[in-house]
Design a protein around this motif. Structure first.
Motif, PDB file in Angstrom:
ATOM      1  N   LYS A  45      -6.191  13.504   3.856  1.00  0.00           N
ATOM      2  CA  LYS A  45      -4.867  14.108   3.693  1.00  0.00           C
ATOM      3  C   LYS A  45      -4.907  15.265   2.700  1.00  0.00           C
ATOM      4  CE  LYS A  45      -1.836  10.314   5.051  1.00  0.00           C
ATOM      5  NZ  LYS A  45      -0.659   9.504   4.696  1.00  0.00           N
ATOM      6  N   ALA A  46      -5.650  15.085   1.608  1.00  0.00           N
ATOM      7  CA  ALA A  46      -5.748  16.155   0.618  1.00  0.00           C
ATOM      8  C   ALA A  46      -6.412  17.389   1.210  1.00  0.00           C
ATOM      9  CB  ALA A  46      -6.521  15.660  -0.601  1.00  0.00           C
ATOM     10  N   ALA A  47      -7.454  17.190   2.010  1.00  0.00           N
ATOM     11  CA  ALA A  47      -8.150  18.328   2.612  1.00  0.00           C
ATOM     12  C   ALA A  47      -7.226  19.124   3.528  1.00  0.00           C
ATOM     13  CB  ALA A  47      -9.370  17.833   3.381  1.00  0.00           C
ATOM     14  N   ALA A  48      -6.452  18.409   4.361  1.00  0.00           N
ATOM     15  CA  ALA A  48      -5.546  19.103   5.287  1.00  0.00           C
ATOM     16  C   ALA A  48      -4.476  19.863   4.517  1.00  0.00           C
ATOM     17  CB  ALA A  48      -4.912  18.088   6.237  1.00  0.00           C
ATOM     18  N   VAL A  94      -1.095   6.515  -1.893  1.00  0.00           N
ATOM     19  CA  VAL A  94      -2.381   6.854  -1.297  1.00  0.00           C
ATOM     20  C   VAL A  94      -3.368   7.185  -2.410  1.00  0.00           C
ATOM     21  CG1 VAL A  94      -3.600   8.417   0.255  1.00  0.00           C
ATOM     22  CG2 VAL A  94      -1.250   7.737   0.773  1.00  0.00           C
ATOM     23  N   ASP A  95      -4.476   6.485  -2.452  1.00  0.00           N
ATOM     24  CA  ASP A  95      -5.506   6.737  -3.454  1.00  0.00           C
ATOM     25  C   ASP A  95      -6.248   8.020  -3.080  1.00  0.00           C
ATOM     26  OD1 ASP A  95      -7.580   6.781  -5.257  1.00  0.00           O
ATOM     27  OD2 ASP A  95      -8.250   4.728  -4.865  1.00  0.00           O
ATOM     28  N   PRO A  96      -6.205   9.046  -3.938  1.00  0.00           N
ATOM     29  CA  PRO A  96      -6.896  10.295  -3.586  1.00  0.00           C
ATOM     30  C   PRO A  96      -8.384  10.139  -3.389  1.00  0.00           C
ATOM     31  CG  PRO A  96      -5.371  10.644  -5.413  1.00  0.00           C
ATOM     32  CD  PRO A  96      -5.464   9.160  -5.199  1.00  0.00           C
ATOM     33  N   VAL A  97      -8.981   9.037  -3.887  1.00  0.00           N
ATOM     34  CA  VAL A  97     -10.419   8.807  -3.744  1.00  0.00           C
ATOM     35  C   VAL A  97     -10.755   8.163  -2.400  1.00  0.00           C
ATOM     36  CG1 VAL A  97     -12.402   7.608  -4.766  1.00  0.00           C
ATOM     37  CG2 VAL A  97     -10.672   8.605  -6.240  1.00  0.00           C
ATOM     38  N   SER A  98      -9.777   7.516  -1.784  1.00  0.00           N
ATOM     39  CA  SER A  98     -10.022   6.816  -0.527  1.00  0.00           C
ATOM     40  C   SER A  98     -10.309   7.814   0.594  1.00  0.00           C
ATOM     41  CB  SER A  98      -8.811   5.963  -0.166  1.00  0.00           C
ATOM     42  OG  SER A  98      -7.708   6.790   0.161  1.00  0.00           O
ATOM     43  N   GLY A 127       0.849  -1.182   0.000  1.00  0.00           N
ATOM     44  CA  GLY A 127       0.000   0.000   0.000  1.00  0.00           C
ATOM     45  C   GLY A 127       0.881   1.227   0.000  1.00  0.00           C
ATOM     46  N   GLU A 128       0.896   1.944   1.110  1.00  0.00           N
ATOM     47  CA  GLU A 128       1.781   3.097   1.225  1.00  0.00           C
ATOM     48  C   GLU A 128       3.225   2.642   1.394  1.00  0.00           C
ATOM     49  OE1 GLU A 128       0.747   6.443   3.688  1.00  0.00           O
ATOM     50  OE2 GLU A 128      -1.225   5.594   4.042  1.00  0.00           O
ATOM     51  N   MET A 142      -3.296  19.862  -8.182  1.00  0.00           N
ATOM     52  CA  MET A 142      -2.500  18.878  -8.917  1.00  0.00           C
ATOM     53  C   MET A 142      -1.293  18.438  -8.092  1.00  0.00           C
ATOM     54  SD  MET A 142      -0.669  19.217 -12.659  1.00  0.00           S
ATOM     55  CE  MET A 142      -2.244  19.219 -13.517  1.00  0.00           C
ATOM     56  N   TYR A 143      -0.676  19.370  -7.407  1.00  0.00           N
ATOM     57  CA  TYR A 143       0.500  19.071  -6.590  1.00  0.00           C
ATOM     58  C   TYR A 143       0.161  18.047  -5.513  1.00  0.00           C
ATOM     59  CZ  TYR A 143       4.799  20.141  -3.954  1.00  0.00           C
ATOM     60  OH  TYR A 143       6.006  20.077  -3.317  1.00  0.00           O
ATOM     61  N   VAL A 144      -0.929  18.267  -4.802  1.00  0.00           N
ATOM     62  CA  VAL A 144      -1.332  17.362  -3.728  1.00  0.00           C
ATOM     63  C   VAL A 144      -1.659  15.982  -4.281  1.00  0.00           C
ATOM     64  CG1 VAL A 144      -3.121  16.922  -2.019  1.00  0.00           C
ATOM     65  CG2 VAL A 144      -2.086  19.189  -2.176  1.00  0.00           C
ATOM     66  N   GLY A 145      -2.413  15.931  -5.367  1.00  0.00           N
ATOM     67  CA  GLY A 145      -2.763  14.648  -5.956  1.00  0.00           C
ATOM     68  C   GLY A 145      -1.553  13.865  -6.412  1.00  0.00           C
ATOM     69  N   THR A 146      -0.573  14.566  -7.001  1.00  0.00           N
ATOM     70  CA  THR A 146       0.646  13.901  -7.481  1.00  0.00           C
ATOM     71  C   THR A 146       1.411  13.263  -6.337  1.00  0.00           C
ATOM     72  OG1 THR A 146       0.864  15.398  -9.358  1.00  0.00           O
ATOM     73  CG2 THR A 146       2.865  14.284  -8.612  1.00  0.00           C
ATOM     74  N   TRP A 147       1.587  13.974  -5.240  1.00  0.00           N
ATOM     75  CA  TRP A 147       2.385  13.448  -4.139  1.00  0.00           C
ATOM     76  C   TRP A 147       1.628  12.425  -3.313  1.00  0.00           C
ATOM     77  CZ3 TRP A 147       7.294  13.490  -4.403  1.00  0.00           C
ATOM     78  CH2 TRP A 147       7.960  14.523  -5.079  1.00  0.00           C
ATOM     79  N   LEU A 148       0.289  12.475  -3.290  1.00  0.00           N
ATOM     80  CA  LEU A 148      -0.464  11.398  -2.647  1.00  0.00           C
ATOM     81  C   LEU A 148      -0.254  10.094  -3.401  1.00  0.00           C
ATOM     82  CD1 LEU A 148      -3.875  13.097  -1.728  1.00  0.00           C
ATOM     83  CD2 LEU A 148      -2.079  12.358  -0.160  1.00  0.00           C
TER      84      LEU A 148
END
Length: 506
Positions: free
Chosen positions: A335-338, A325-329, A134-135, A314-320
């Motif tokens: 994590k994206a919100a924070a 880390v699946d941005p949809v999970s 996973g991660e 885009m930056y946050v999604g790329t590094w997740l």
């Protein structure tokens, strides 16, 4: 538990690799261009097919490049004279049913002069595809990624006595430094990173001094002729989820720290080069932001080259995704919100990324230039960096107006003049004249007809002052006014290598 690739293990592994021709050329020759390109895109099946009947080389490639489980007899034959039991004890392999899987990523990496092997943690993508990962773990040691290659291509390669690879990771920057540096020191805050980097150095028979610690602490009081560093430059809230990319400092403070402190660790004339990120804050010019990071008092030439700007989402999604880390999970959303909340609080509109070159001048002042280089270009930036340093040094010594005017200049053959004309009642009328440098970063400059005419005479025969006198006579203009207007243009063209003093051109 840390791997233990001792000198003896590395020597036997090196013998096995050499016998199988498991090197950069051997891998490319076996795969061919199409399967090699597919492997680079993360598509393993064409490479798997190409290795089926390739004996020990095929086994090593499936084991270390594709992440496949290989049967014990094939692994034993491919690793000879290193026994599989010793490879397991060293942390290189692990048992999987009746066969073996790689426990570390060991892959060829080469340049135009030859090939090395790089030891790092396993590429997570194939393992994610099999549902094994996973991660990535916090102390994950990245292999030769896009950022590493960017710094490799951007580094000036001139002979130096001492070189510091700050934050060495898997050690790849030090490998390339071995081509031009007599003595290399590699540091990292991560014990695991240093362990794998030392395995990389032993496997390639390189004598590299390694030291563990944060930032410049391990080399306090020392100076180097060159420093290269790919620091943890991911920007955001102050945290360390992954040591290879997170600094624990807020925003772009990690890049600021390195740029502020690095010149003190350079010898006079020494050069530091790094990848860096910087925030684009609403109402603030990025160039003003990064130049404030330079140490007070001058004494440094600094070239900031911005290669890209990412919007926060885009930056946050790329590094997740980079961390698995699946941005949809639910975790990805949290994590994206924070992260995005932090960007919003700091009024961040974008995140800039690029290269920074610093030179300790040993004098007051210094040339500080910030440039946008987001257009595509083919050539590596390293030779251009070396040329930029030469040209800036020349301007410091000869850039006074009187000296510039007394200089004989040459337009390099790689510089072309483009003219764009529009149709009118009396035929075609030029509306744009643009200089193009066809090599290096492909700089462009719009010029007027007087500058174009002046450059046409720059063939190394006459000093600039004589050319300006001829131009003034031909256009009925005061020579002094033309000279005053020409000097800043000449300086800029010299900086970009579009006009060279005859000594440098030769």
């Amino acid at each position: 538990m840390l791997p233990d690739l001792s000198a003896d293990v590395c020597a036997r592994l090196r013998d096995a690799f050499r016998a199988a021709r498991y090197d950069a050329d051997g891998v490319v020759d076996l795969l061919g261009p199409h399967a090699h390109a597919a492997l680079g895109r993360g598509e393993p099946e064409p490479a798997s097919r190409a290795t089926r009947d390739a004996g020990e080389l095929g086994t090593l490639m499936r084991l270390f490049l594709l992440g496949d489980t290989e049967p014990e007899p094939a692994v034993r034959a491919a690793l000879h004279p290193l026994g599989v039991e010793d490879a397991v004890r060293a942390g290189l392999l692990r048992r999987n049913g009746d066969g073996y899987l790689a426990a570390l990523d060991v892959r060829p990496h080469g340049d135009e002069q030859g090939s090395w092997w790089v030891v790092s943690d396993l590429d997570p993508e194939p393992r994610r595809g099999r549902g094994e990962l996973g991660e990535v773990p916090p102390d994950y040691v990245l292999g030769v990624g896009h950022a590493s290659m960017s710094l490799i291509r951007a580094t000036a390669r001139r002979p130096v006595g001492t070189l510091l690879d700050l934050g060495t990771g898997c050690g790849v920057q030090a490998l390339h430094a071995s081509r031009h540096a007599a003595r290399i020191t590699a540091t990292d805050v991560s014990e695991r990173a240093l362990t794998l980097a030392e395995a990389t150095f032993r496997l390639n028979e390189l004598d590299v001094e390694t030291r563990r610690g944060e930032w410049f602490t391990p080399v306090a009081g020392r100076r180097f002729d060159q420093v290269v560093t790919n620091p943890p430059f991911v920007v955001g809230p102050p945290r360390v989820d992954y040591v290879y990319r997170d600094s624990g400092l807020a925003g772009d403070d990690a890049s600021a720290l390195v740029i502020r402190q690095l010149p003190a660790f350079l010898t006079d004339g020494g050069v530091g080069q790094l990848l860096a990120s910087w925030l684009h804050v609403r109402g603030q010019d990025w160039a003003d932001r990064v130049t404030r990071w330079l140490p007070p008092g001058g004494g440094v030439d600094a070239w900031f080259v911005q290669r890209d700007i990412a919007d926060p989402a885009m930056y946050v999604g790329t590094w997740l995704r980079d961390a698995g880390v699946d941005p949809v999970s639910p975790e990805g959303r949290r994590k994206a919100a924070a992260w995005l909340d932090w960007f919003a609080e700091q009024k961040v509109d974008g995140i800039g990324f690029g290269f920074v070159t610093l030179r300790r001048t040993g004098a007051t002042g210094g040339e500080v230039v910030c440039e946008d280089l987001r257009h595509a270009y083919d050539d590596p930036l390293g030779p251009e960096t070396a040329g930029w340093l030469d040209r800036v040094a020349w301007l410091r010594d000869h850039g006074a107006p009187d000296e510039l005017l007394a200089t004989r200049f040459v337009v390099p053959p790689s510089v072309m003049l483009e003219e764009v004309s529009s149709a009118g009642d009396e035929g075609w009328r030029p509306v744009v004249r643009r200089l193009h440098r066809m090599d290096g970063p492909g700089w462009q400059h719009e010029v007027d007809d007087l500058v174009a005419a002046l450059l046409a005479g720059c063939r190394g025969a006459l000093p600039l002052t004589d050319l300006l006198a001829l131009l003034a006579a031909g256009h009925d203009a005061p020579t002094e006014e033309l000279a005053r207007t020409a000097v800043p243009v000449i300086r800029e063209l010299v900086r970009h290598g579009m006009l060279l003093p005859a000594p440098l051109a030769g």
